[in-house]
Every structure is written in structure tokens, then in C-alpha cells.
Design a protein around this motif. Structure first.
Motif, mmCIF file in Angstrom:
data_model
loop_
_atom_site.group_PDB
_atom_site.id
_atom_site.type_symbol
_atom_site.label_atom_id
_atom_site.label_comp_id
_atom_site.label_asym_id
_atom_site.label_seq_id
_atom_site.Cartn_x
_atom_site.Cartn_y
_atom_site.Cartn_z
ATOM 1 N N VAL B 184 10.674 48.553 40.296
ATOM 2 C CA VAL B 184 9.021 47.640 39.523
ATOM 3 C C VAL B 184 8.833 46.189 39.885
ATOM 4 O O VAL B 184 10.036 45.562 40.619
ATOM 5 N N THR B 185 7.771 46.203 40.145
ATOM 6 C CA THR B 185 6.978 44.844 40.687
ATOM 7 C C THR B 185 6.116 44.813 39.830
ATOM 8 O O THR B 185 4.787 45.293 38.967
ATOM 9 N N ARG B 186 5.786 43.167 40.129
ATOM 10 C CA ARG B 186 4.960 42.441 38.664
ATOM 11 C C ARG B 186 4.608 40.757 39.672
ATOM 12 O O ARG B 186 5.495 40.620 39.776
ATOM 13 N N VAL B 187 3.133 41.118 39.311
ATOM 14 C CA VAL B 187 2.600 38.922 39.514
ATOM 15 C C VAL B 187 3.556 38.253 38.479
ATOM 16 O O VAL B 187 3.366 38.347 36.954
ATOM 17 N N CYS B 188 3.627 36.919 38.969
ATOM 18 C CA CYS B 188 4.308 35.914 38.031
ATOM 19 C C CYS B 188 4.167 34.807 38.828
ATOM 20 O O CYS B 188 3.872 34.550 39.877
ATOM 21 N N SER B 189 4.749 34.280 37.918
ATOM 22 C CA SER B 189 4.541 32.347 38.772
ATOM 23 C C SER B 189 6.086 32.216 38.574
ATOM 24 O O SER B 189 6.901 33.211 38.072
ATOM 25 N N PRO B 190 6.435 31.301 39.122
ATOM 26 C CA PRO B 190 7.603 31.229 40.558
ATOM 27 C C PRO B 190 8.397 30.868 38.416
ATOM 28 O O PRO B 190 9.486 31.061 38.567
ATOM 29 N N GLU B 191 8.134 30.538 38.143
ATOM 30 C CA GLU B 191 9.115 29.788 36.849
ATOM 31 C C GLU B 191 9.084 31.169 35.979
ATOM 32 O O GLU B 191 10.065 31.442 35.729
ATOM 33 N N GLY B 192 7.918 31.718 36.166
ATOM 34 C CA GLY B 192 8.028 33.155 35.000
ATOM 35 C C GLY B 192 9.022 33.831 35.076
ATOM 36 O O GLY B 192 9.893 34.536 34.560
ATOM 37 N N ALA B 193 9.073 34.067 36.946
ATOM 38 C CA ALA B 193 10.671 34.695 37.362
ATOM 39 C C ALA B 193 11.755 34.222 37.412
ATOM 40 O O ALA B 193 12.561 35.605 37.106
ATOM 41 N N ILE B 194 12.080 33.204 37.251
ATOM 42 C CA ILE B 194 12.959 33.206 37.269
ATOM 43 C C ILE B 194 13.723 32.748 35.439
ATOM 44 O O ILE B 194 14.753 33.669 35.190
ATOM 45 N N SER B 195 12.985 32.664 34.835
ATOM 46 C CA SER B 195 13.006 32.533 33.492
ATOM 47 C C SER B 195 13.356 33.984 32.993
ATOM 48 O O SER B 195 14.196 34.661 32.857
ATOM 49 N N SER B 196 12.964 35.623 33.794
ATOM 50 C CA SER B 196 12.730 36.905 33.520
ATOM 51 C C SER B 196 13.952 37.241 34.564
ATOM 52 O O SER B 196 14.675 38.108 33.583
ATOM 53 N N GLY B 214 6.431 35.063 47.128
ATOM 54 C CA GLY B 214 4.966 35.778 47.722
ATOM 55 C C GLY B 214 4.155 36.040 46.042
ATOM 56 O O GLY B 214 3.547 37.180 45.714
ATOM 57 N N GLU B 215 4.368 35.744 44.814
ATOM 58 C CA GLU B 215 4.369 35.666 43.626
ATOM 59 C C GLU B 215 4.027 37.229 42.933
ATOM 60 O O GLU B 215 3.818 37.808 41.740
ATOM 61 N N GLN B 216 5.058 38.012 43.599
ATOM 62 C CA GLN B 216 5.861 38.819 43.244
ATOM 63 C C GLN B 216 7.444 39.198 42.819
ATOM 64 O O GLN B 216 8.066 38.399 43.324
ATOM 65 N N LEU B 217 7.410 39.514 41.401
ATOM 66 C CA LEU B 217 8.590 39.921 40.908
ATOM 67 C C LEU B 217 9.285 41.037 41.283
ATOM 68 O O LEU B 217 8.389 41.995 40.852
ATOM 69 N N GLY B 280 7.956 24.058 51.238
ATOM 70 C CA GLY B 280 8.395 24.633 51.837
ATOM 71 C C GLY B 280 7.363 26.161 51.667
ATOM 72 O O GLY B 280 6.792 25.901 50.178
ATOM 73 N N ALA B 281 8.197 27.451 52.265
ATOM 74 C CA ALA B 281 7.845 28.017 51.883
ATOM 75 C C ALA B 281 9.033 29.250 51.287
ATOM 76 O O ALA B 281 10.327 28.675 51.684
ATOM 77 N N TRP B 282 8.942 29.225 50.175
ATOM 78 C CA TRP B 282 10.216 29.763 49.131
ATOM 79 C C TRP B 282 10.160 32.037 49.059
ATOM 80 O O TRP B 282 9.590 32.144 48.614
ATOM 81 N N LEU B 283 11.363 32.055 48.599
ATOM 82 C CA LEU B 283 11.901 33.190 48.664
ATOM 83 C C LEU B 283 13.081 33.569 47.607
ATOM 84 O O LEU B 283 13.604 32.494 47.870
ATOM 85 N N LEU B 284 13.440 34.198 46.179
ATOM 86 C CA LEU B 284 14.123 33.257 45.530
ATOM 87 C C LEU B 284 14.809 34.974 45.587
ATOM 88 O O LEU B 284 14.689 36.739 45.398
ATOM 89 N N ASP B 285 16.324 35.153 46.393
ATOM 90 C CA ASP B 285 16.844 36.767 45.889
ATOM 91 C C ASP B 285 18.259 36.449 45.000
ATOM 92 O O ASP B 285 18.406 35.163 44.332
ATOM 93 N N TRP B 286 19.489 36.824 44.719
ATOM 94 C CA TRP B 286 20.120 37.057 43.773
ATOM 95 C C TRP B 286 20.013 36.466 42.331
ATOM 96 O O TRP B 286 20.772 35.391 41.952
ATOM 97 N N GLY B 287 18.401 37.418 41.345
ATOM 98 C CA GLY B 287 18.344 36.622 40.732
ATOM 99 C C GLY B 287 17.366 35.303 40.091
ATOM 100 O O GLY B 287 18.505 34.466 39.594
ATOM 101 N N GLY B 288 18.281 34.541 41.704
ATOM 102 C CA GLY B 288 16.908 33.000 41.808
ATOM 103 C C GLY B 288 18.574 32.348 41.969
ATOM 104 O O GLY B 288 18.222 30.516 42.582
#
Lengths: 497, 359
Positions: B184-196, B214-217, B280-288
Motif C-alpha cells: 500500500v502507498t500513500r502521500v506523506c512528508s519525510p517526517e510523517g514517513a519516518i514516524s509511520s 518522492g513524497e510517497q510512503l 541532495g536527493a533522498w530515498l529512505l529504505d529499511w524503514g528509515g
């Protein structure tokens, strides 16, 4: 319990009085023990057939104190044996007459529970179960659960790479730690691993796990925490044949199910446990399996139905699902009390700890039963069936002349059998003093030489727990001379003694 | 179905002879598989020793959950054999090339998106057979899950980049493939994604992949069919079509994100670490816990910032010549590394300098 390997000589002599004085300068008076009666509680670990009073016991309570002790001992070239709760089963914490026993018992604080990062930082003397108890407030727990978890400490768990009944799904200690702080033999403080999921360089964390106090003194441990499963439920199945029980284990795994726990007990173990705790086990069964499933509600329901069908199809004579938490605890109580239960039906027992490929179980059980007849000693088998870790308990009476000796020989042959079928001489209890000769069966000279070199990389003077875990090549040559297999001498390149 | 033809060659005698010769003549060796991960690590000067001819699955019994294969066996072949039995390599290794080998996979110890939820490459190593720098064949660990006889030298090989020895074969624990999986995917801020993502880590839900990009979790849910359905109801977001392709592209660095030029930093931090303020450009894997960054910032500056939050940095791709690729070690750890290296490889013939210039 007989003390065949006992050495009761009061070890202190004049040459050591300088060391004791120096230790008393580093620590408060009550933290330096030298009187025989104070030393007595430290003379053995959980393998009480080996006993030795140490020269001195020290009980530091800060990392700086541990560093000072190690610097002092290094300067005077005095060996040091580290000790947690002393629940180990292989004599790994057996003291040295001419050595310092360093107890971590005063390091008993949980330093931090970091639920956001799913980790806890604790001192080495914290009990295994205490971590899960502290994490429960966050809905989390620490997964490895050795049977002694109520008493054993996390520092000792790391030193032995302890397992438990949930290893198949959740791994051993090595899979559940992130970072260690370690004081070296020279007194230097190292950080091994990191609070992150990996760290740069060689995987020294893997080397430290199970290193039996040979590489460093563990003074802080960061462990992973897991979310507590929503539900856990256990199924008990009875079989009229251990082979059928063994096949059922394979069938469950072949169906794509990884149970949280999968334990087998044979008839003698079932009866002893039933007589002791009245868990409701079928006394006439040849074997029982306990299969625990955990996860979300729907997942557990789905798997329970599937596992029940597999067990029935595998020829179980009875399949019971614990209907509530009380019954679940009762099913487990029988298994977790198996060792003391066996202790009630005989004067002494000797717990072995080999791992085998699961498919070898019928063969290994048959051979053990043949040897049981040969030695005239009964055996109860308790088996972590999911991961192949077998605990045969040899029943004996140490007051009968020669029976301990026969028991030990029987035990050694069981371990050699484990190696022959592609397994190992120790699944989770460690080598310590107990299995040091069997190391010569499992490893060749080049491999043992490599182990010694690994120790030297951490402890060039060889002061940490010397004489344990890895045998010298000379020792193997002597052992090999006594145990010739298939007409071939192991370590043929060595001089014979 | 006819199984695909598999090559099976035990080349260990020839490999041993090459190492013996190199030991005798103190010839540096560059251990070579398919070259799929040659980019990772410093360039090695040395005579090539090719492991790709040492192939074959030596033992695989799905009921034992253990697979043993020679180091030159391709991941492709291993994964096909596992797949046929409904099993998998749980650490979801990146291939980074069609012919990636088992040896290189373990030597580099890279793990894919499932890593925080099921474990790393090293976690699944049960044993190995290897050649040390004297040309001796050593076996460590075994083919069983629980084994505490001797130091855990087989797991030590994971991530050692071939600097301690040449892997001949490796035994791995394997696991059943989940019966079902959705993302499942949803739009999210970076802070919101890390918290989720951190919130999910603390919940007993069958999540086995989380990524923010890209603003998607993105949240992957895997397990029994009913478990996935049940969890789906508890995790907000739209179902991602063709999710396997997404996770595959993430694992293999084939998402458009990875098509940038310049230095790609691999940053490993505690998962709850707030977004790092590095341009720079970021991508978060492994739950952050593993973060990828394309940035023009100097490695020293990135390392300094990441060290400040207790993390470490690898210059994964595109680093400038002469830059340290892996995070430097502290002095005392460096000493132990050097002693370990010498103990396995006394003449320093294996992959000299690939990991650190002092090894």
C-alpha cells in the motif's frame, strides 16, 4: 553431586598478596573476595561436576573499574575469567586457581528502552527476562528465551550465543544484538557493532557472540526489541512412534509454516514432566510435539487449522489445541520443567547439547537408545525439533563407582555421533571445559589454529579465560591417540604423546 | 516441467593451487566473481582469481531450510531452485548484475528491503568452506541452525569483501516465501514517513518492506492470505499495482531515483532519526534505517553530519578517486582488524586494500 573434577586447594599464596592489595585499592573492600567461604559460590557454573576456587573474586560496578582491573591483571599477567549469573552448562565460567574471577553481577541496570528505534541498552548483569519485562510497557520484548531466562544474564547470553525455544523463527542471541561495549585484556574500551543495523568493517559482533569470555569483557549490550505478537497459541500432538513425530516436523515446515516454537519430548521425558507438573501430557505416548504459532489473530487461526491437519495426517494419536492462555502456559510448563523433572527421578543427570540435521533424528535417536543399553544408563530426550538441537539427558547416580565416568563417555559418543551425521557438538550451551576434547572431532588442526589466532587478535597475552573453548593441538593429539576412528588418527601431522 | 540445465563443477583443487602459488610467491590476488559488485570498494591490484567456474548447489533439502552452494553459483540459479520449493533467501539480496554469484553476495553482505524485518545476509549464513591465505581449506559453522562450537568465523566472512579468504561454499538458512503480499502507498512528508515506519516497527503486523521516496510512503505487507487481508485493514493507503516490480527495482537500484549521476551515499542511521539536513536527493529504505543520498557535498562533510546522529556512511557509487569508500575505523578497532587480517592471510594476498588500505 559428585565432584570428580574438583580442585579444592586454597589457591592463595604470597606472590598474590600484592595483586590483592592493588585490587583493594581499585574497589571497595566488599567487592574483593578472598576467603574460601566467600569464594565458594563462584567455584562452578551450572555444570557442577567441574569445581575450582578462584584466587580472588572481584565485583566491579563501573566500566572504569573493569578497565582498571584489566590493566592491573595485564601488567601482572594474571588470567581473568568473566562470570554472569553462572547458569552456563559447559563450565565456561569455571574459575582458575591462579586467576581472577570477574563477576558482572553488579552491572544490573537497564540503561535505556528506545521503543522508537526498537532497541534497549542494558548492562551485562541484567537478567534476560528483565529486558522483556521492561519492554512490555511498550508492547515489545527481547526474543531469545533460554530456559534459564529467569536467572541468566544478557552478558552471559552474548558470551554463549544463547538460544531458547523460539530460535527457528526469531534467531539466536547473535541475531538479536546490535552493539557491545567490551573491555579488552589490555583494559581498552571498544565499541563493537553500532546502534544501527550494520556497522563498518569486519563483523566483530558475530565473533563476540558465543566467544565464551575469550575475546573481551562485555560491559554493555544494545539489544533489538520486537513487537509482541498479537496472539500465540500452542498445539500438542501425541505420537506412538518418534519417527512419525519427526516426520510431522518436516511436514509442517514443508507446508511453509515457521512455528514460533516446535519442541519434541520422548516417553521418559514426557512421564517425568507429567509426574512433576501435571501438564496433562499423555503418559503412554512415545513422543509429543508442542507446536506454537504466533502472529496476528487471523494468521494464527489459519495456521492452527493447517497444523492440526498436518499432525493428524502424520499419524498423531491425539491433537489438542490450548484453548486459553492458562492451558498454553500449562503445556509449556511441562516442557520448561523437563530438566528438573528428570532430576526428580534419578540422583543425577547429565544434559547434552548437540545439533543435527532434522532428517537424521530417527537414526540418532536409535543410536542413542542402543548406547543407552550398552552403557546401562537411561536417557530422556528433549529436542528443539524446529532447529535440530537435541538435549539427551543421561540419568546416572554419581555415588555409584565409575558411573559419572561412564556417563561422560556416553555423552562424548553422542556428540561424536552428532558430528558424524553432519551436526555439531554444541547447539547452544557452549564448549567451555566440558566439550573441549570434542572440538578436536569437529575441527582440524588448521581450523583450531585459526581459532587461536582469532583469540590472539583480541587478547595477545592469552589472559582471558585461558584453556576454555578451543583446545590446544597437543590436547587434540592426546585425545586423538585415545579415540581412533575408522582406523584414522585425527591430526596426523602432530607428534604423539 | 524440465529443470533448467545447471552447471556443476567443483573447482576447489584448482583454486587451492592458485592460492598456494600466490602464497609461495607473495602474489596479490583479486578475487573475482561475475564482477557485479566490483564498483563497491577500492580498486584491487592483483592477479585475477576467477571463482565463476566453481559452481553448483551442493545440498538443498527444503525441509531442513538449509541450502549449500559453491561460491560461483549464480543467485539466479539459487533463487530458481528455492522458488520451485516455495522458499526464498530471506535477506532479499541485491544482484546488481545478471550473473551475481553467491560468493560475491556474501562477501559484500548487501541486503534488500526485507532486511529490518527478517535479517541481513550475515544473519542467514550458517557455515562456509574457505581458502585462507596459506591455501588451506577451512570449514566453519555448518549446515545446522544452532551451532556454537568455535568462534563464528563463517559470519565474519560476510562483509569482509574477500579480504580474509576465498569462499568456496556457503550454507544459508532459507525460509518459505510468504503466501501472499500486497503493497500500500500513500502521500506523506519525510517526517510523517519516518514516524509511520517506526510506528509499524513497534506493531505486531506482517510488514516486510517500507520505503519513502518522492513524497510517497510504500508499505509491503506479506504473510498468510488472511494475515495480509487483516493487516490491510489497519494500514492506510492505496494498493500499489505491480508491487513486485517496484520492490525489485528498489533492490536493484533501477528506480528512476537511481538514474542520477554523481556520488551515491549509503547512510545507515537509527530508523527514527529525523530527516538529515544535507542538500541532495533522498530515498529512505529499511524503514528509515538505510537512506540513499545523491549529493554534491564532500564525503568528509556527509560523514561528519551522519556521525553526529550515530550513523555511518558508504560512498556506494560514483565517489571520487582516492576517497575512502567505507567509514574509517577507530584506532583500536583498526588494530584488531589488522591482526585478524594477518591471522587469515599472513602475506596479505587477498583483495588488498579493497575494504581499507590497511587491510
Amino acid at each position: 553431586m559428585p565432584h570428580q573434577h574438583e580442585n579444592n586447594v586454597a589457591p592463595i599464596n604470597k606472590a598474590h598478596s600484592g595483586l590483592i592489595r592493588a585490587l583493594r585499592n581499585l574497589l571497595p573492600p566488599e567487592s574483593v573476595l578472598v576467603d574460601a567461604e566467600d569464594l565458594r559460590p563462584f567455584e562452578c557454573d551450572g555444570l557442577a561436576v567441574y569445581r575450582q576456587l578462584p584466587m580472588v573474586v572481584v565485583l566491579p560496578e563501573t566500566i572504569e573499574q573493569v578497565q582498571s582491573i584489566m590493566r592491573l591483571c595485564h601488567a601482572q599477567q594474571i588470567p581473568v575469567v568473566a562470570r554472569g549469573a553462572g547458569t552456563g552448562l559447559s563450565g565456561g565460567a569455571l574459575p582458575l586457581a591462579e586467576g581472577v574471577l570477574l563477576s558482572l553481577a553488579k552491572f544490573r541496570n537497564i540503561l535505556n528502552i528506545d521503543a522508537d528505534n526498537a532497541m534497549a541498552t542494558v548492562q551485562p548483569g541484567v537478567r534476560n527476562l528483565a529486558i522483556s519485562e521492561a519492554a512490555a510497557a511498550y508492547g515489545m520484548y527481547y526474543a531469545p528465551d533460554p530456559s534459564s531466562q529467569i536467572a541468566c544474564t544478557i552478558g552471559g547470553n552474548v558470551a554463549e550465543n544463547s538460544g531458547g525455544v523460539h530460535c527457528l523463527k526469531y534467531g539466536l542471541t547473535v541475531h538479536n544484538i546490535l552493539m557491545l561495549k567490551v573491555v579488552t585484556a589490555e583494559g581498552e574500551l571498544l565499541t563493537i557493532g553500532a546502534e544501527t543495523l550494520d556497522s563498518p568493517g569486519y563483523d566483530l559482533l558475530a565473533l563476540m557472540a558465543g566467544s565464551e569470555g575469550m575475546l573481551g569483557i562485555i560491559v554493555e549490550v544494545a539489544v533489538k526489541l520486537l513487537a509482541k505478537p498479537e496472539r500465540a497459541q500452542v498445539v500438542l500432538a501425541a505420537f506412538d512412534d518418534v519417527v512419525k513425530a519427526g516426520e510431522a516436523v518436516g511436514a509442517i515446515i514443508a507446508a511453509g509454516i515457521i512455528p514460533a516454537g516446535l519442541e519434541m519430548m520422548d516417553k521418559l521425558a514426557i512421564q517425568a514432566a507429567e509426574d512433576f507438573v501435571h501438564a496433562g501430557y499423555p503418559r503412554d505416548a512415545e513422543a509429543i510435539l508442542l507446536c506454537e504459532l504466533d502472529g496476528t489473530h487471523a494468521e494464527v487461526s489459519e495456521y492452527i487449522a493447517l497444523v492440526r491437519k498436518i499432525l493428524t495426517d502424520s499419524g498423531a494419536t491425539e491433537v489438542r489445541t490450548a484453548t486459553d492462555e492458562a492451558e498454553r502456559q500449562l503445556f509449556w510448563k511441562g516442557r520448561k520443567s523437563a530438566f528438573p523433572a528428570v532430576g526428580r527421578i534419578c540422583p543425577d543427570y547429565y544434559c547434552m547439547d548437540g545439533t543435527i540435521p532434522r532428517r537424521q533424528l530417527p537414526h540418532v535417536l536409535r543410536r542413542i537408545s542402543e548406547m543407552s543399553v550398552e552403557y546401562g544408563l537411561a536417557v530422556a530426550n528433549v529436542f528443539h525439533a524446529g532447529d535440530g538441537n537435541l538435549h539427551p539427558l543421561i540419568l546416572f547416580d554419581g555415588n555409584k563407582e565409575g558411573e559419572l565416568h561412564r556417563t561422560e563417555e556416553f555423552g562424548q559418543r553422542i556428540l561424536q555421533l552428532c558430528v558424524e551425521v553432519g551436526g555439531t557438538i554444541t547447539g547452544e550451551h557452549g564448549v567451555g571445559m566440558e566439550k573441549i576434547d570434542q572440538m578436536c572431532v569437529q575441527f582440524n588442526s588448521a581450523e583450531l589454529t585459526q581459532f587461536h589466532a582469532i583469540k590472539v587478535a583480541f587478547d595477545p597475552s592469552g589472559l582471558l579465560n585461558p584453556g576454555k573453548a578451543v583446545p590446544t593441538l597437543h590436547r587434540c593429539a592426546e585425545f586423538g591417540a585415545m579415540h581412533v576412528h575408522h582406523g584414522q588418527l585425527p591430526h596426523p601431522e602432530l607428534e604423539r604423546f | 516441467m524440465t529443470p533448467a540445465p545447471m552447471s556443476e563443477t567443483d573447482n576447489s583443487a584448482a583454486l587451492q593451487q592458485q592460492v598456494l602459488d600466490a602464497f609461495q610467491n607473495t602474489t596479490p590476488l583479486n578475487i573475482y566473481g561475475s564482477g557485479s559488485k566490483a564498483f563497491l570498494g577500492n580498486a584491487v591490484q592483483g592477479q585475477a582469481i576467477d571463482v565463476t567456474g566453481h559452481t553448483g548447489i551442493v545440498e538443498y533439502d527444503p525441509r531442513e531450510l538449509v541450502l549449500t552452494a559453491r561460491s560461483g553459483t549464480t543467485l539466479r540459479e539459487i533463487e530458481a531452485a528455492l522458488s520451485e520449493a516455495g522458499q526464498m533467501l530471506p535477506f532479499e539480496p541485491p544482484h546488481f548484475g545478471d550473473d551475481a554469484t553467491l560468493g560475491g553476495t556474501i562477501a559484500c553482505a548487501l541486503s534488500g528491503p526485507r532486511r529490518p524485518y527478517s535479517g541481513s545476509a550475515r544473519d542467514f549464513v550458517l557455515g562456509c568452506k574457505m581458502l585462507n591465505g596459506r591455501g588451506e581449506i577451512l570449514r566453519f559453522g555448518g549446515q545446522v541452525m544452532k551451532n556454537v562450537a568455535g568462534y563464528d568465523a563463517s559470519r565474519l566472512m560476510a562483509g569482509a569483501q574477500g579480504t580474509l579468504g576465498l569462499l568456496l561454499d556457503v550454507s544459508l538458512k532459507v525460509l518459505p516465501r510468504p503466501a501472499a503480499s500486497i503493497t500500500v502507498t500513500r502521500v506523506c512528508s519525510p517526517e510523517g514517513a519516518i514516524s509511520s515506519m517506526c510506528d509499524l516497527l513497534g506493531k505486531p503486523l506482517p510488514v516486510d518492506g517500507t520505503c519513502f521516496h518522492g513524497e510517497q510512503l510504500y508499505i509491503r505487507i506479506s504473510g498468510s492470505a488472511q494475515a495480509v487481508q487483516e493487516a490491510r485493514g489497519k494500514i492506510a493507503g492505496d494498493v500499489l499495482p505491480d508491487a513486485d516490480a517496484f520492490w525489485h527495482a528498489l533492490r536493484e537500484h533501477q528506480l528512476p531515483f537511481f538514474m542520477r549521476s554523481g556520488a551515491l551515499y549509503r547512510i545507515v542511521v537509527k530508523p527514527a532519526t529525523p530527516p538529515l539536513n544535507i542538500e541532495g536527493a533522498w530515498l529512505l529504505d529499511w524503514g528509515g534505517a538505510q537512506r540513499w543520498l545523491y549529493s554534491n557535498e564532500e564525503p568528509a562533510s556527509v560523514r561528519h553530519r551522519v556521525a553526529g546522529v550515530g550513523g555511518h556512511v558508504t560512498v556506494f557509487r560514483g565517489g571520487a578517486q582516492g576517497d575512502a569508500i567505507f567509514q574509517p575505523l577507530s584506532g583500536p578497532l583498526q588494530t584488531i582488524h589488522q591482526r585478524l587480517k594477518t591471522s587469515f592471510d599472513p602475506k596479505g594476498i587477498f583483495n588488498r586494500g579493497r575494504l581499507y588500505d590497511h587491510l
